[in-house]
Write an enzyme that holds these catalytic residues in place. Structure first.
Site, short mmCIF file in Angstrom:
data_model
loop_
_atom_site.label_atom_id
_atom_site.label_comp_id
_atom_site.label_asym_id
_atom_site.label_seq_id
_atom_site.Cartn_x
_atom_site.Cartn_y
_atom_site.Cartn_z
CG HIS A 311 -1.96 0.90 1.01
ND1 HIS A 311 -1.94 2.22 1.25
CD2 HIS A 311 -3.15 0.63 0.69
CE1 HIS A 311 -3.26 2.88 0.91
NE2 HIS A 311 -3.96 1.83 0.50
CG ASP A 369 -8.44 -4.38 -2.91
OD1 ASP A 369 -7.68 -3.21 -2.94
OD2 ASP A 369 -9.65 -4.33 -2.91
C1 SDX Z 1 -6.49 0.02 -2.80
O1 SDX Z 1 -4.37 4.49 -2.09
C2 SDX Z 1 -5.17 3.79 -1.62
O2 SDX Z 1 -5.77 4.35 -0.39
C3 SDX Z 1 -5.93 2.69 -2.23
C4 SDX Z 1 -7.04 1.99 -1.42
C5 SDX Z 1 -8.21 2.73 -1.05
O3 SDX Z 1 -9.09 2.36 -0.31
O4 SDX Z 1 -8.51 3.69 -1.88
O5 SDX Z 1 -6.34 1.48 0.00
C6 SDX Z 1 -7.28 0.57 -2.33
O6 SDX Z 1 -6.08 0.27 -3.94
C7 SDX Z 1 -5.34 -0.76 -2.17
C8 SDX Z 1 -4.11 -1.52 -3.17
C9 SDX Z 1 -4.77 -2.42 -3.94
N1 SDX Z 1 -3.64 -2.83 -5.02
C10 SDX Z 1 -2.94 -4.08 -4.83
O7 SDX Z 1 -3.05 -4.97 -3.93
C11 SDX Z 1 -2.02 -4.51 -5.96
C12 SDX Z 1 -0.62 -4.91 -5.58
N2 SDX Z 1 -0.19 -3.80 -4.86
C13 SDX Z 1 0.99 -3.00 -5.45
O8 SDX Z 1 0.53 -2.91 -6.68
C14 SDX Z 1 1.42 -1.92 -4.78
O9 SDX Z 1 1.83 -2.38 -3.42
C15 SDX Z 1 0.57 -0.46 -4.74
C16 SDX Z 1 0.17 -0.07 -5.93
C17 SDX Z 1 -0.61 -1.03 -3.78
C18 SDX Z 1 1.45 0.48 -4.14
O10 SDX Z 1 2.43 0.62 -4.59
P1 SDX Z 1 3.65 1.86 -4.22
O11 SDX Z 1 3.24 2.44 -2.93
O12 SDX Z 1 3.73 2.50 -5.61
O13 SDX Z 1 4.84 1.16 -4.08
P2 SDX Z 1 5.83 0.53 -4.92
O14 SDX Z 1 5.27 -0.17 -6.27
O15 SDX Z 1 6.92 1.47 -5.41
O16 SDX Z 1 6.60 -0.76 -4.34
C19 SDX Z 1 7.61 -0.50 -3.27
C20 SDX Z 1 8.34 -1.91 -3.62
C21 SDX Z 1 8.86 -2.14 -4.85
O17 SDX Z 1 9.97 -3.09 -4.92
P3 SDX Z 1 11.56 -2.13 -4.81
O18 SDX Z 1 11.52 -1.70 -6.32
O19 SDX Z 1 11.46 -1.34 -3.65
O20 SDX Z 1 12.42 -3.22 -4.77
O21 SDX Z 1 7.54 -3.02 -3.17
C22 SDX Z 1 7.44 -3.79 -4.23
C23 SDX Z 1 7.64 -2.89 -5.25
O22 SDX Z 1 8.23 -3.98 -6.40
N3 SDX Z 1 5.90 -4.15 -3.94
C24 SDX Z 1 5.83 -5.58 -4.07
C25 SDX Z 1 4.28 -5.35 -4.25
N4 SDX Z 1 3.89 -3.93 -4.01
C26 SDX Z 1 4.96 -3.25 -3.85
N5 SDX Z 1 6.16 -6.62 -4.49
C27 SDX Z 1 5.29 -7.61 -4.71
N6 SDX Z 1 4.03 -7.69 -4.37
C28 SDX Z 1 3.36 -6.70 -4.31
N7 SDX Z 1 2.09 -6.44 -4.00
#
Ligand code: SDX
Length: 435
Positions: A311, A369
């Site tokens: 998140h 989710d």
């Molecule tokens: C919702 O914003 C809100 O409030 C949203 C929400 C709401 O109520 O409105 O809470 C609802 O959208 C919840 C999120 C649902 N999405 C998912 O579950 C999809 C999987 N999650 C990822 O796509 C991700 O965690 C996000 C999009 C939710 C957050 O992404 P960020 O903040 O941009 O973080 P990032 O992509 O920069 O990740 C940081 C690191 C990365 O690795 P490094 O580059 O540091 O090595 O964490 C890793 C990412 O690769 N990472 C994950 C991961 N999420 C982040 N690795 C594996 N699996 C994951 N799910």
């Protein structure tokens, strides 16, 4: 350096040998902000923050998230308390108007929503223009946007009465439109809303009822669904809420703004994750295959991510996920489905991930989710409707934030700037001299 006059500390910022003072503004709780509104004028420089990871776009009184402590407040009330002791329409009132309603206020609000649940009969013609296999989110984007063609008087958004009516209409009609999208996909007749039913009960009736026989609302399902609605109601300036604010900042119709919010929510990185989680759990298929998918989630060359994990704000357990995890146990048990293999895989996946350094170092925890889809699936709600239900519940948050934006004297049309890295100015080259 502290600026005594405003009571706000201030910091000096220097860029290209031009200096400005950045007042620091503090809120009720949470991070203070640098007020950078004079930055460009004084220094000729912008700030750079892709994805707005460190940027406050507005002042808001509606929702506060403490991501480090896993706390979510709506108008100061903890989400766990609201989920346990309140119901969705009461939470709607709180989110919209700032206080829990008195009994009289509650009755007036519930009636206001109840008597706006029907849609114009022409909407059925609009929906019948889709293929039967249209995704419900595609139908909702179109139909909600089309409501602006049915309610012209709501287009003057500076009239508080128009904004209130549009707010009632959208909260009331979203379940009807979502259920119609589902019925259309089945080839079943649309079910009209019933004014004697609760908000969640009415949605179940319109989704699962048929004209041939009375539909009995299961109170367990209705309560579980109402709790899911509460947990999805609002969440600060997330992508879809920011979309609604940006569209609304141009003075566009509230129906157009909410339609844009639905479109934004549909993405699998946002509200579409609940559907993606259930699909991921089905793909994993067994507890034995979890390590294979954990490995893929960590592989930068593999686009696979653990859906329902991570998140932007929560760097601790999403409190909504905690409530849903316990609800999943309760609802599946009550429905006689507690041996659902997806629940077992989800719990084992969570256990393994939370012990894995990759996820711990990045503070990746289950989000809202991760468990919601398991409950919805156990309630026989089709996967394609999961994000539609998220959109239905989030509509009140979008509307509260939209109203707050319209009423905020500091707000103006949203128009971010950029760091330009394209070609510098150059002369046009006629076709005959190219190549
Ligand atoms: C919702 O914003 C809100 O409030 C949203 C929400 C709401 O109520 O409105 O809470 C609802 O959208 C919840 C999120 C649902 N999405 C998912 O579950 C999809 C999987 N999650 C990822 O796509 C991700 O965690 C996000 C999009 C939710 C957050 O992404 P960020 O903040 O941009 O973080 P990032 O992509 O920069 O990740 C940081 C690191 C990365 O690795 P490094 O580059 O540091 O090595 O964490 C890793 C990412 O690769 N990472 C994950 C991961 N999420 C982040 N690795 C594996 N699996 C994951 N799910």
């Amino acid at each position: 350096m502290t600026d005594k006059s405003s009571g706000n500390a201030a910091q000096l910022a220097t860029a290209a040998d031009r200096t400005t003072e950045l007042p620091i503004l503090s809120g009720t709780v949470g991070p203070a902000v640098f007020d950078i509104r004079k930055l460009y004028n004084d220094t000729g420089c912008f700030t750079y923050d892709p994805g707005f990871t460190s940027t406050a776009a507005c002042r808001s009184k509606i929702t506060y998230i403490d991501g480090d402590r896993g706390i979510l407040l709506h108008r100061g009330y903890r989400i766990e308390d609201l989920a346990e002791h309140s119901d969705f329409l009461e939470v709607c009132y709180l989110i919209l108007f700032g206080e829990l309603p008195t009994p009289a206020q509650r009755e007036h609000f519930v009636n206001g929503v109840t008597y706006h649940t029907m849609v114009h009969e022409q909407i059925t013609t609009l929906i019948r223009g889709f293929r039967r296999d249209a995704h419900p989110m595609a139908v909702m984007i179109a139909v909600v946007g089309a409501l602006s063609a049915f309610y012209h008087e709501d287009l003057d958004i500076n009239d508080p009465h128009n904004r209130l009516i549009a707010t009632y209409r959208l909260i009331a009609k979203m379940p009807t439109i979502a259920a119609m999208a589902f019925k259309y996909s089945l080839g079943q007749p649309f079910m009209y809303p019933q004014n004697h039913l609760s908000y969640a009960g009415n949605f179940l009736h319109m989704t699962f009822g048929v004209p041939c026989e009375p539909y009995k609302v299961d109170p367990i399902l209705a309560r579980a669904l109402d709790k899911i609605f509460i947990l999805h109601a609002d969440h600060e300036q997330n992508a879809s809420t920011s979309t609604v604010r940006l569209v609304g900042s141009t003075g566009a119709s509230p129906y157009a703004a909410i339609s844009a919010g639905i479109a934004s929510l549909w993405g699998p990185a946002h509200g579409g994750a609940n559907e993606a989680v259930v699909q991921m759990l089905a793909e994993i298929g067994s507890v034995e295959r979890i390590p294979e998918f954990i490995k893929r989630a960590k592989d930068k060359d593999d686009p696979f991510r653990l859906m329902g994990f991570g998140h932007r704000v929560y760097k601790n357990y999403d409190p909504r996920a905690g409530v849903l995890k316990s609800s999943a146990d309760e609802v599946l048990d009550l429905l006689g489905k507690k041996n659902n293999p997806k629940l077992a895989i989800a719990k084992e996946l969570e256990r393994i991930a939370l012990e894995d350094d990759y996820f711990r170092e990045r503070r990746l925890f289950p989000n809202v989710d991760f468990y919601s889809g398991i409950i919805l699936e156990a309630m026989s709600i089709p996967t394609s409707m999961f994000t539609a239900i998220f959109a239905l519940a989030r509509t009140v948050g979008w509307l509260a934030q939209w109203n707050e934006m319209v009423e905020d004297p500091e707000q103006k049309i949203g128009r971010p700037r950029q760091l330009y890295v394209g070609a510098d100015e150059r002369p046009f080259v006629p076709l005959e001299r190219r190549g």
